[in-house]
Write a protein that holds these residues in place. Structure first.
Motif, PDB file in Angstrom:
ATOM      1  N   VAL A 181      53.762  11.389  52.310  1.00 35.03           N
ATOM      2  CA  VAL A 181      52.514  11.083  51.607  1.00 35.03           C
ATOM      3  C   VAL A 181      51.401  11.389  52.603  1.00 35.03           C
ATOM      4  O   VAL A 181      51.271  10.710  53.626  1.00 35.03           O
ATOM      5  N   VAL A 182      50.618  12.446  52.330  1.00 40.19           N
ATOM      6  CA  VAL A 182      49.695  12.980  53.334  1.00 40.19           C
ATOM      7  C   VAL A 182      48.253  12.808  52.863  1.00 40.19           C
ATOM      8  O   VAL A 182      47.874  13.285  51.784  1.00 40.19           O
ATOM      9  N   GLY A 183      47.451  12.132  53.684  1.00 37.87           N
ATOM     10  CA  GLY A 183      46.042  11.946  53.379  1.00 37.87           C
ATOM     11  C   GLY A 183      45.182  13.011  54.037  1.00 37.87           C
ATOM     12  O   GLY A 183      45.473  13.465  55.153  1.00 37.87           O
ATOM     13  N   HIS A 184      44.115  13.431  53.335  1.00 39.53           N
ATOM     14  CA  HIS A 184      43.176  14.445  53.829  1.00 39.53           C
ATOM     15  C   HIS A 184      41.747  13.936  53.635  1.00 39.53           C
ATOM     16  O   HIS A 184      41.469  13.178  52.700  1.00 39.53           O
ATOM     17  N   THR A 185      40.828  14.374  54.476  1.00 43.61           N
ATOM     18  CA  THR A 185      39.406  14.063  54.326  1.00 43.61           C
ATOM     19  C   THR A 185      38.601  15.360  54.367  1.00 43.61           C
ATOM     20  O   THR A 185      39.135  16.435  54.678  1.00 43.61           O
ATOM     21  N   LYS A 214      33.841  19.680  49.510  1.00 43.84           N
ATOM     22  CA  LYS A 214      34.195  18.432  50.191  1.00 43.84           C
ATOM     23  C   LYS A 214      34.985  17.509  49.272  1.00 43.84           C
ATOM     24  O   LYS A 214      35.947  16.855  49.699  1.00 43.84           O
ATOM     25  N   ALA A 215      34.577  17.442  48.002  1.00 48.36           N
ATOM     26  CA  ALA A 215      35.288  16.589  47.050  1.00 48.36           C
ATOM     27  C   ALA A 215      36.737  17.039  46.891  1.00 48.36           C
ATOM     28  O   ALA A 215      37.659  16.210  46.798  1.00 48.36           O
ATOM     29  N   ALA A 216      36.963  18.352  46.855  1.00 47.68           N
ATOM     30  CA  ALA A 216      38.326  18.873  46.716  1.00 47.68           C
ATOM     31  C   ALA A 216      39.166  18.581  47.957  1.00 47.68           C
ATOM     32  O   ALA A 216      40.390  18.379  47.863  1.00 47.68           O
ATOM     33  N   ASN A 217      38.525  18.541  49.110  1.00 49.46           N
ATOM     34  CA  ASN A 217      39.260  18.314  50.358  1.00 49.46           C
ATOM     35  C   ASN A 217      39.626  16.852  50.574  1.00 49.46           C
ATOM     36  O   ASN A 217      40.542  16.555  51.347  1.00 49.46           O
ATOM     37  N   ARG A 218      38.919  15.958  49.918  1.00 51.20           N
ATOM     38  CA  ARG A 218      39.270  14.535  50.010  1.00 51.20           C
ATOM     39  C   ARG A 218      40.395  14.268  49.014  1.00 51.20           C
ATOM     40  O   ARG A 218      40.164  14.116  47.813  1.00 51.20           O
ATOM     41  N   ARG A 219      41.622  14.193  49.496  1.00 39.96           N
ATOM     42  CA  ARG A 219      42.762  14.130  48.586  1.00 39.96           C
ATOM     43  C   ARG A 219      43.961  13.499  49.277  1.00 39.96           C
ATOM     44  O   ARG A 219      43.981  13.348  50.505  1.00 39.96           O
ATOM     45  N   VAL A 220      44.956  13.146  48.474  1.00 37.16           N
ATOM     46  CA  VAL A 220      46.262  12.723  48.976  1.00 37.16           C
ATOM     47  C   VAL A 220      47.307  13.610  48.305  1.00 37.16           C
ATOM     48  O   VAL A 220      47.227  13.880  47.099  1.00 37.16           O
ATOM     49  N   GLU A 221      48.273  14.069  49.085  1.00 35.40           N
ATOM     50  CA  GLU A 221      49.314  14.962  48.569  1.00 35.40           C
ATOM     51  C   GLU A 221      50.695  14.344  48.757  1.00 35.40           C
ATOM     52  O   GLU A 221      50.937  13.591  49.712  1.00 35.40           O
ATOM     53  N   LEU A 222      51.599  14.688  47.843  1.00 35.76           N
ATOM     54  CA  LEU A 222      53.030  14.459  48.030  1.00 35.76           C
ATOM     55  C   LEU A 222      53.642  15.760  48.516  1.00 35.76           C
ATOM     56  O   LEU A 222      53.442  16.822  47.897  1.00 35.76           O
ATOM     57  N   VAL A 223      54.374  15.711  49.622  1.00 34.67           N
ATOM     58  CA  VAL A 223      54.997  16.906  50.196  1.00 34.67           C
ATOM     59  C   VAL A 223      56.500  16.642  50.324  1.00 34.67           C
ATOM     60  O   VAL A 223      56.919  15.638  50.919  1.00 34.67           O
ATOM     61  N   LEU A 224      57.304  17.539  49.754  1.00 29.23           N
ATOM     62  CA  LEU A 224      58.758  17.379  49.836  1.00 29.23           C
ATOM     63  C   LEU A 224      59.226  17.433  51.284  1.00 29.23           C
ATOM     64  O   LEU A 224      58.790  18.287  52.059  1.00 29.23           O
ATOM     65  N   ARG A 225      60.130  16.533  51.642  1.00 31.73           N
ATOM     66  CA  ARG A 225      60.710  16.525  52.991  1.00 31.73           C
ATOM     67  C   ARG A 225      61.995  17.341  53.031  1.00 31.73           C
ATOM     68  O   ARG A 225      62.693  17.457  52.038  1.00 31.73           O
TER      69      ARG A 225
END
Length: 499
Positions: free
Chosen positions: A430-434, A488-499
């Motif tokens: 679970v990856v957070g971005h700003t 900037k709005a698009a870059n503020r996000r949280v992603e699910l990334v397969l491990r």
């Protein structure tokens, strides 16, 4: 020398006491009252122990009627003699001595004690630092009366200049807070505003327009100002100002109604605030944030005022003096009413014992532009993960510059939970971005905190913790250029990334 300090009881018909003395304990001989204050339904700190350097002030709070006096005792009596006489009072009242300091309360003891009592600055200011002085000083704490509902008596005794001694006396009598003085009518959100009669001592409303149909005024309060806009931006607090004076907040756009009220001078902010808390909770609102008095910090009101797009709406309510001892409380709450997101903040303050209680309702009904944000469904998650091994989790909303997940995110959390439940073998980062606003270290911390908020929300829904690993990468992996607000709005996000 021991004097007899008169003990006066409420039901005695034989004793006449000075109007300004407390009816339980008369003034010490040769004492004159320099200052006094009375406050109903207020909080006072009761210390459990002396203040030890490097440790927290160990105290508990009591709600009751506070009666405080500053006496000046003229003559040759020492602080010790006066203290011994008050100790004798405790014995004659069959009271229990809880704490006694003989010039060893600890540096800063009285500042913590008096600051916690939330008296106006001019009442006990001269005893505020009495434990710093080298002159002889004493502190006595006792309780008298029924064990279930005791009355607490505190004396601060300090030798002053010449042949005078200063005596501070605080008597706290138990009071039960009256509740049920605020009403919430959630189903009436679309009805016209309504008036609520002001109390006779305050007179009629100073402003027209009446109450918001959602929430009544505090019983007996008078409407002083009313601001309404069909569409505007409003900041509502969701946390305490940090060291850089940034207040975590919601930046909302929609129909805004701001109402200012005055309640009677004999009310306390505690009494008023508890009624709002109870009414909102009983009506099913989620309390997103709440702070009271010193826990709000020194900068909270001032920075909220500075950050609001339309400062004039507050008419100085937030921007007044920001000293921690100012008596103010605030909360922010949320509820979905008739498929509409409703946010509101309640502000309660009183700048002196002799002032009205100021109350503000700041209510925001989100517009469809903000309520109907991009969301996700199971097909979207499946397709994106199959295509690229990662997916942006739309529909997750945080308070500005905060990791506080907003209630309107619940729908997306439910969709993500359902997908993870249907695919139990898959594990994820679970990856957070700003965006690139703020420092690198701040963005790294914020992105990690937001990822952890999502992770914890999913765990609460029953997803096993070992399937998820939270991480934050700050602004280091943008989707779009940070040169525009949309980017900037698009870059503020949280992603699910397969491990």
């Amino acid at each position: 020398m021991r004097y007899v300090i008169t003990i006066l009881f409420y039901l005695s018909s034989f004793v006449v006491f000075a109007e300004t003395d407390h009816p339980l304990v008369a003034a010490y001989p040769n004492a004159t009252i320099k200052r006094q204050a009375i406050s109903n339904y207020a909080e006072v700190l009761i210390p459990r122990a002396k203040l030890v350097k490097g440790e927290q002030f160990d105290a508990f709070s009591v709600v009751g009627k506070q009666t405080g006096h500053i006496y000046r005792v003229e003559g040759q009596d020492s602080a010790l003699q006066i203290a011994e006489n008050y100790l004798d009072v405790v014995k004659r009242l069959n009271g229990e001595l809880l704490l006694l300091c003989r010039s060893d309360c600890g540096q800063g003891f009285s500042k913590k004690l008096i600051g916690g009592a939330h008296w106006p600055d001019d009442v006990f200011s001269e005893l505020d630092n009495f434990s710093r002085y080298r002159s002889e000083h004493y502190y006595i704490l006792a309780k008298v009366g029924p064990k279930q509902h005791p009355t607490y008596i505190q004396w601060l005794i300090q030798e002053d200049t010449g042949d005078t001694t200063a005596v501070g006396q605080i008597i706290t009598e138990p009071q039960q807070l009256p509740l049920g003085l605020v009403n919430i009518t959630a189903d009436a959100i679309t009805t016209a505003p309504g008036n609520s009669p002001a109390s006779a001592d305050l007179g009629p409303d100073k402003a027209s327009g009446g109450d918001h149909p959602l929430i009544s005024r505090y019983q007996g309060a008078r409407l002083t100002e009313r601001f309404e806009s069909e569409y505007t931006e409003v900041l509502l607090p969701t946390g305490i100002a940090d060291d850089d004076k940034n207040v975590p907040h919601l930046k909302l756009a929609g129909k805004s109604t701001l109402l200012h009220y005055e309640a009677s001078k004999d009310q306390s902010t505690l009494q008023v605030f508890r009624n709002y808390q109870q009414a909102l909770q009983q009506a099913g609102f989620s309390i997103l944030f709440s702070c009271e008095q010193q826990s709000c910090g020194n900068e909270q009101r001032k920075q909220l005022w500075k950050g609001n797009p339309d400062r004039s709406r507050f008419k100085g309510y937030l921007s007044n003096s920001t000293y921690a001892r100012n008596d103010y409380r605030m909360l922010t709450a949320y509820k979905k009413v008739n498929e509409q997101d409703i946010y509101l903040s309640i502000y309660v303050k009183k700048h002196s014992e002799y002032a009205y209680v100021d109350i503000a309702h700041d209510i925001v009904e989100l517009s469809s532009m903000q309520s109907n944000r991009v969301s996700i469904d199971a097909d979207y998650l499946q397709n994106e993960l199959s295509r690229s091994g990662k997916v942006v989790l739309h529909g997750l909303h945080f308070a500005s510059d905060s990791a506080t997940l907003l209630p309107e995110s619940a729908g997306s959390i439910d969709v993500i939970t359902a997908y993870l439940t249907q695919h139990p073998a898959q594990t994820f980062y679970v990856v957070g971005h700003t965006d690139n606003s703020g420092s690198h270290s701040h963005n790294m911390q914020l992105s990690k905190a937001r990822a952890d908020s999502i992770l914890q929300a999913l765990i609460k829904q029953g997803i096993k913790a070992d399937r998820l690993l939270g991480e934050g990468v700050g602004a280091m992996s943008p989707q779009r250029h940070n040169g525009s607000n949309d980017g900037k709005a698009a870059n503020r996000r949280v992603e699910l990334v397969l491990r």
